[in-house]
Design an enzyme around this catalytic site. Sequence first.
Site, PDB file in Angstrom:
ATOM      1  N   LYS A 143      17.014  54.158   7.241  1.00 22.80           N
ATOM      2  CA  LYS A 143      16.164  54.851   6.271  1.00 22.80           C
ATOM      3  C   LYS A 143      14.772  54.232   6.356  1.00 22.80           C
ATOM      4  O   LYS A 143      14.442  53.286   5.646  1.00 22.80           O
ATOM      5  CB  LYS A 143      16.741  54.712   4.859  1.00 22.80           C
ATOM      6  CG  LYS A 143      16.201  55.771   3.899  1.00 22.80           C
ATOM      7  CD  LYS A 143      16.730  57.137   4.243  1.00 22.80           C
ATOM      8  CE  LYS A 143      16.286  58.184   3.236  1.00 22.80           C
ATOM      9  NZ  LYS A 143      16.762  59.530   3.578  1.00 22.80           N
ATOM     10  N   SER A 145      18.060  64.237   4.466  1.00 18.90           N
ATOM     11  CA  SER A 145      18.078  63.555   3.190  1.00 18.90           C
ATOM     12  C   SER A 145      18.454  64.540   2.084  1.00 18.90           C
ATOM     13  O   SER A 145      19.519  65.138   2.121  1.00 18.90           O
ATOM     14  CB  SER A 145      16.714  62.899   2.947  1.00 18.90           C
ATOM     15  OG  SER A 145      16.827  61.772   2.134  1.00 18.90           O
TER      16      SER A 145
END
EC number: 3.4.21.-
Length: 596
Positions: free
Chosen positions: A188, A383
């Site tokens: 991430k 996401s």
Amino acid sequence: MRLFGKILLAFLAVLGALALTGAVVAWKAVSSFGPSHPDVPDATVLVVDFTTPFRDGGHGNGGGLFPAQPTLRGVIDALDAAAEDDSIKAVIGRFGSDDRPMAQAQELRAAIARLRAAGKPTYAFADSLGDMGGSPATYYLASAFEKIWLQPSGMLGLNGFQAEVPFAHKALTDLGITAEFGQRWEYKNAMDSLIRDDMSAPQRASYDRLFQSWQMQVIETVAADRRIDKAKVNSLMQHPPMFAAEAKTAGLVDATGYWDELMTAVEDATGTRSHFRLDDYAASLPEPGEPHGTVIAVIEAQGNVHRGTSEVDGSGLYSSIGSDTTAEAIRNAIDDPKVKAIVLRINSPGGDYIAADGIWRELMRARDKRLPVIATLGDVAASGGYFIAMPARKIVAQPGTITGSIGVFAGKPVLTDLWAKLGIRWDTVQTSPNATLWSPNRPFTPAERQWFDRMLDSIYADFSGKAAANRGLTAAQMDQVARGRIWTGADAKAIGLVDELGDFSTAVRIARSEAGIADDADVSLVPYPAPPHGLEAVLQALLGSKLPGLFSSLSRLQAVLGPVLGLAEQVSTAIDPRGNTVLATGLPGVGTAPRH
């Protein structure tokens, strides 16, 4: 008087918007004189401008202040109509060095393939292709055409895919700005540019796999379309841009010539000198009538995911994913007995976790009611964009769709050292030690950092747990493919995050099958919600998400607005004869809310 001031400002804002709307409507009325549906000649060549970007999603041409950017769905619908239209004798695609997302190029390639299957001659023309950099996606799209022409002075670049990522950690530190950010997990990387000095190994691995997958898709497809060995295409991608003659010798183009020479050749081949632009052709097609037969609801989820109402751009099309707007659209589709399935089109890099979770819940309700939901992914569904796809019975992606990124990040900048450098000192009054939790004027305390980490862990567990349950994977299997990592659609299918590779029409076909709709049954694709038009579109573009609340407030105050305006001066003098004001503000936090 602060309330009165707000009411007055709101009232004046509406008056101003109405005045501007009147001017726009008048301008549109004047500019619309003449045929709204141009006549298509009996024999003509369709010219498609691929040098302009196409917006993913959207219905029609919008109804806002400004002309709408061409939509991918509108372009493909027009190309599919041309495939069945006997008056269209050939199709020419005009290209340049503009870049295009891989997934969009793949969806357009499928439409060109349908044209060719219908027997339409197709030609691609470019003055130059990829000579100034960019990805190979534009040539990749052009290679779907039967014949490719390149201007003699042009070049053809197949330079591969690349990303250059800036890292500003040192610059920010020198300015006195530090960051209190966290993420789950190592892939991430959204905040790495602020907190690192170079690319991490996981970020490099993620990009490398993404680009390698795209490159193989280009190599395999171009080799098949151009009848060139894959090893040769790979070799050509390792070299600088080729001159036009070199590209022809390599078999990447069929002819070198200028635009007028191509038009002459096409005219000779088709027997017509007429040519028609795609936007004019699209305008000539019949407007969709009232829904008939079985209804499949089409819900567009385009842009950033956030709480509240979806934003509308100047063309009158939705440009963000507001949780309230999208959840209401899903509820309306669920409650409509005519709706037998939902096709959810997603093109989103993510956004607010809580907003995405609210949309997820409504889609789970559809799932529980056995209403088939088929998600079709555009350029990116990462996401929060992937989060809202998870409840779908089937997920359809293009091989090049950026997919996954199951993870979370959040945090805040800390400006303490910056204020010290500037000689600025802040004092604080607060009723609780946590009142300034998200203040940029101090770092987290150890206790706050512990809570912050617990929040990230909780969100990641919720996201990955729901993903595992929705996709039928174990927690261990999900952890292997999650951790914030992005994948191409092709890789996502291999690891279980996607069910089928294809386009919007693939999703519609699956929706029909899952809903038990006969192949020959009439089906209407109906947008939920209907895109705003006219005054509503203009006001939403001007006032954004404030519009519903503004109208609601004015409606409630309608009965008292007149008397208040009439007594304004007297009331103002009585309350505050000296003109003194007391200012009370509640400053919003500037930290980054949990995003995925």
